[in-house]
Design an enzyme around this catalytic site. Structure first.
Site: not given
Length: 158
Positions: A36, A104
């Site tokens: 990811k 993030k």
């Protein structure tokens, strides 16, 4: 993007398909997360490259819509380009994936890279661009707002 024991993955794979149309076991525990993060680096890099290229075209007097039509079907074309360039051209930064969420993810990617000794200078640069956007009111905007950074540098609107 799944990480974990192969037997456990096989046991619960059908449940995972209920959550998404694609399910790929990438390795042991943590591999899905790393995959990811790699994905987020590629997406951010693609948006950054598209932003630079389209500001170059605009500054050179070439219509960005013509550039998009000319290159979207070639090697430079991508799913990211097809999704984000129309948003950039229309200055439509309604969030699909917010800048703050990408910050993030890129922080996590940088932390992962540092922990394994991977060198990711482009990711650091994109992270700084995203932080600029956050600091200048685009934190809740779609990450295609990267174009705003380049518009500011070039003193031109796409």
């Amino acid at each position: 993007m799944v990480g974990g024991d192969e037997n456990t993955f096989e046991k619960y794979k059908e449940i995972l398909f209920k959550m998404g149309s694609s399910v790929t076991r990438c390795g042991e525990l943590g591999a899905g997360n790393t995959t990811k993060l790699a994905n987020q680096i590629i997406v951010a890099g693609n948006i950054q490259a598209v932003s630079e290229a389209f500001i170059l075209a605009k500054k050179a007097g070439v219509n960005p819509e013509c550039v998009f039509e000319a290159i979207k079907g070639g090697l430079a074309g991508s799913t990211v380009m097809n999704a984000k360039v129309p948003m950039m051209i229309n200055d439509d930064v309604k969030p699909g994936f917010r800048v703050d969420l990408h910050i993030k993810d890129l922080n996590n990617a940088l932390e992962c890279a540092h922990s394994v000794g991977a060198v990711v200078p482009m990711t650091s640069q994109i992270q700084e661009i995203m932080q600029y956007l956050h600091n200048n009111g685009d934190g809740s905007s779609d990450h295609s707002a990267i174009i705003h950074y380049y518009e500011k540098l070039a003193d031109i609107k796409l």
